[in-house]
Design a protein around this motif. Structure first.
Motif, PDB file in Angstrom:
ATOM      1  N   THR A  17      17.460  46.937  44.670  1.00  0.00           N
ATOM      2  CA  THR A  17      17.125  46.739  43.262  1.00  0.00           C
ATOM      3  C   THR A  17      17.910  47.715  42.389  1.00  0.00           C
ATOM      4  O   THR A  17      17.531  47.980  41.269  1.00  0.00           O
ATOM      5  N   LEU A  18      18.976  48.252  42.929  1.00  0.00           N
ATOM      6  CA  LEU A  18      19.796  49.194  42.177  1.00  0.00           C
ATOM      7  C   LEU A  18      20.682  48.439  41.191  1.00  0.00           C
ATOM      8  O   LEU A  18      20.932  47.243  41.339  1.00  0.00           O
ATOM      9  N   ILE A  19      21.171  49.168  40.196  1.00  0.00           N
ATOM     10  CA  ILE A  19      22.072  48.544  39.221  1.00  0.00           C
ATOM     11  C   ILE A  19      23.425  48.276  39.875  1.00  0.00           C
ATOM     12  O   ILE A  19      23.792  48.918  40.861  1.00  0.00           O
ATOM     13  N   GLN A  20      24.156  47.304  39.328  1.00  0.00           N
ATOM     14  CA  GLN A  20      25.510  47.037  39.811  1.00  0.00           C
ATOM     15  C   GLN A  20      26.414  48.137  39.297  1.00  0.00           C
ATOM     16  O   GLN A  20      26.551  48.329  38.101  1.00  0.00           O
ATOM     17  N   GLY A  21      27.003  48.865  40.210  1.00  0.00           N
ATOM     18  CA  GLY A  21      27.945  49.918  39.865  1.00  0.00           C
ATOM     19  C   GLY A  21      29.347  49.356  39.785  1.00  0.00           C
ATOM     20  O   GLY A  21      29.537  48.162  39.543  1.00  0.00           O
ATOM     21  N   PRO A  22      30.332  50.180  40.037  1.00  0.00           N
ATOM     22  CA  PRO A  22      31.714  49.736  39.925  1.00  0.00           C
ATOM     23  C   PRO A  22      32.062  48.654  40.939  1.00  0.00           C
ATOM     24  O   PRO A  22      31.515  48.620  42.040  1.00  0.00           O
ATOM     25  N   VAL A  23      32.972  47.785  40.535  1.00  0.00           N
ATOM     26  CA  VAL A  23      33.534  46.778  41.432  1.00  0.00           C
ATOM     27  C   VAL A  23      35.000  47.145  41.625  1.00  0.00           C
ATOM     28  O   VAL A  23      35.765  47.188  40.662  1.00  0.00           O
ATOM     29  N   ILE A  24      35.354  47.450  42.861  1.00  0.00           N
ATOM     30  CA  ILE A  24      36.727  47.819  43.204  1.00  0.00           C
ATOM     31  C   ILE A  24      37.352  46.631  43.932  1.00  0.00           C
ATOM     32  O   ILE A  24      36.815  46.170  44.950  1.00  0.00           O
ATOM     33  N   GLU A  25      38.452  46.128  43.408  1.00  0.00           N
ATOM     34  CA  GLU A  25      39.163  45.055  44.085  1.00  0.00           C
ATOM     35  C   GLU A  25      40.109  45.677  45.111  1.00  0.00           C
ATOM     36  O   GLU A  25      40.741  46.706  44.845  1.00  0.00           O
ATOM     37  N   VAL A  26      40.175  45.058  46.278  1.00  0.00           N
ATOM     38  CA  VAL A  26      41.005  45.551  47.365  1.00  0.00           C
ATOM     39  C   VAL A  26      42.025  44.467  47.702  1.00  0.00           C
ATOM     40  O   VAL A  26      41.654  43.323  47.952  1.00  0.00           O
ATOM     41  N   MET A  27      43.298  44.833  47.691  1.00  0.00           N
ATOM     42  CA  MET A  27      44.351  43.870  47.995  1.00  0.00           C
ATOM     43  C   MET A  27      45.170  44.407  49.171  1.00  0.00           C
ATOM     44  O   MET A  27      45.600  45.567  49.159  1.00  0.00           O
ATOM     45  N   ILE A  28      45.378  43.556  50.179  1.00  0.00           N
ATOM     46  CA  ILE A  28      46.171  43.931  51.346  1.00  0.00           C
ATOM     47  C   ILE A  28      47.456  43.114  51.323  1.00  0.00           C
ATOM     48  O   ILE A  28      47.419  41.884  51.249  1.00  0.00           O
ATOM     49  N   THR A  29      48.579  43.808  51.355  1.00  0.00           N
ATOM     50  CA  THR A  29      49.888  43.157  51.380  1.00  0.00           C
ATOM     51  C   THR A  29      50.680  43.726  52.554  1.00  0.00           C
ATOM     52  O   THR A  29      50.345  44.795  53.082  1.00  0.00           O
ATOM     53  N   LEU A  30      51.724  43.024  52.946  1.00  0.00           N
ATOM     54  CA  LEU A  30      52.614  43.498  54.004  1.00  0.00           C
ATOM     55  C   LEU A  30      53.956  43.872  53.388  1.00  0.00           C
ATOM     56  O   LEU A  30      54.491  43.129  52.562  1.00  0.00           O
TER      57      LEU A  30
ATOM     58  N   LYS B  58      49.667  47.333  53.522  1.00  0.00           N
ATOM     59  CA  LYS B  58      49.432  48.290  52.437  1.00  0.00           C
ATOM     60  C   LYS B  58      48.145  47.871  51.741  1.00  0.00           C
ATOM     61  O   LYS B  58      47.986  46.711  51.351  1.00  0.00           O
ATOM     62  N   VAL B  59      47.232  48.824  51.589  1.00  0.00           N
ATOM     63  CA  VAL B  59      45.962  48.568  50.908  1.00  0.00           C
ATOM     64  C   VAL B  59      46.054  49.154  49.511  1.00  0.00           C
ATOM     65  O   VAL B  59      46.365  50.335  49.338  1.00  0.00           O
ATOM     66  N   THR B  60      45.795  48.311  48.507  1.00  0.00           N
ATOM     67  CA  THR B  60      45.821  48.747  47.111  1.00  0.00           C
ATOM     68  C   THR B  60      44.440  48.538  46.517  1.00  0.00           C
ATOM     69  O   THR B  60      43.818  47.493  46.734  1.00  0.00           O
ATOM     70  N   TYR B  61      43.959  49.538  45.772  1.00  0.00           N
ATOM     71  CA  TYR B  61      42.669  49.444  45.087  1.00  0.00           C
ATOM     72  C   TYR B  61      42.917  49.217  43.601  1.00  0.00           C
ATOM     73  O   TYR B  61      43.798  49.849  43.012  1.00  0.00           O
ATOM     74  N   LEU B  62      42.127  48.350  42.996  1.00  0.00           N
ATOM     75  CA  LEU B  62      42.220  48.067  41.564  1.00  0.00           C
ATOM     76  C   LEU B  62      40.821  48.128  40.950  1.00  0.00           C
ATOM     77  O   LEU B  62      39.860  47.622  41.536  1.00  0.00           O
ATOM     78  N   GLN B  63      40.728  48.720  39.779  1.00  0.00           N
ATOM     79  CA  GLN B  63      39.476  48.698  39.013  1.00  0.00           C
ATOM     80  C   GLN B  63      39.838  48.336  37.582  1.00  0.00           C
ATOM     81  O   GLN B  63      40.700  48.972  36.976  1.00  0.00           O
ATOM     82  N   ASP B  64      39.187  47.298  37.077  1.00  0.00           N
ATOM     83  CA  ASP B  64      39.489  46.784  35.739  1.00  0.00           C
ATOM     84  C   ASP B  64      40.980  46.461  35.594  1.00  0.00           C
ATOM     85  O   ASP B  64      41.592  46.715  34.559  1.00  0.00           O
TER      86      ASP B  64
END
Length: 128
Positions: free
Chosen positions: A5-18, A25-31
């Motif tokens: 029942t916690l609030i929704q915190g940050p959403v981090i998008e994760v992209m894996i490319t070769l 390669k793992v890349t993190y994106l926020q907003d």
């Protein structure tokens, strides 16, 4: 999937490319902006990591260097493996390091992400 029942915190998008050498390669994106994948928490919340543009990959879980520090209370993975939620009730101050664990459709080997952190800071109620 999310039974808290916690609030929704940050959403981090994760992209894996070769890269050209077929190294992932793992890349993190926020907003929409590249970030470290780390999060600072000041109240109980669900931290969501969401795979984007990463066909053939799925979250398996998260591995912690200090799994008994009580900073993260639980980990949940969606049925399709495209989202991973860290449940952080923010009961303990401190920092925990972890790696996201991925499966892939090419072979049975697992991929580990660079290690983001969750940093719990003192829960300070708002001043009125």
């Amino acid at each position: 999937m999310n039974a808290t029942t916690l609030i929704q915190g940050p959403v981090i998008e994760v992209m894996i490319t070769l890269d050209a050498n077929q190294e992932p390669k793992v890349t993190y994106l926020q907003d929409g902006e590249v970030c470290s994948g780390s999060v600072v928490v000041t109240c109980g919340e669900d931290i969501t990591y969401r795979l984007v543009n990463s066909t053939g990959y799925a979250f398996m879980g998260a591995g912690f260097l200090t799994p008994y520090d009580n900073i993260i209370d639980s980990v949940q993975v969606s049925a399709d493996g495209q989202e991973l939620i860290l449940v952080d009730e923010d009961n303990v101050q401190g920092t925990t390091k972890f790696q996201l664990i991925f499966t892939n459709s090419t072979n049975s080997l697992l991929l580990l992400s660079p290690d983001p952190q969750v940093i719990n800071k003192e829960n300070v109620p708002p001043k009125y």
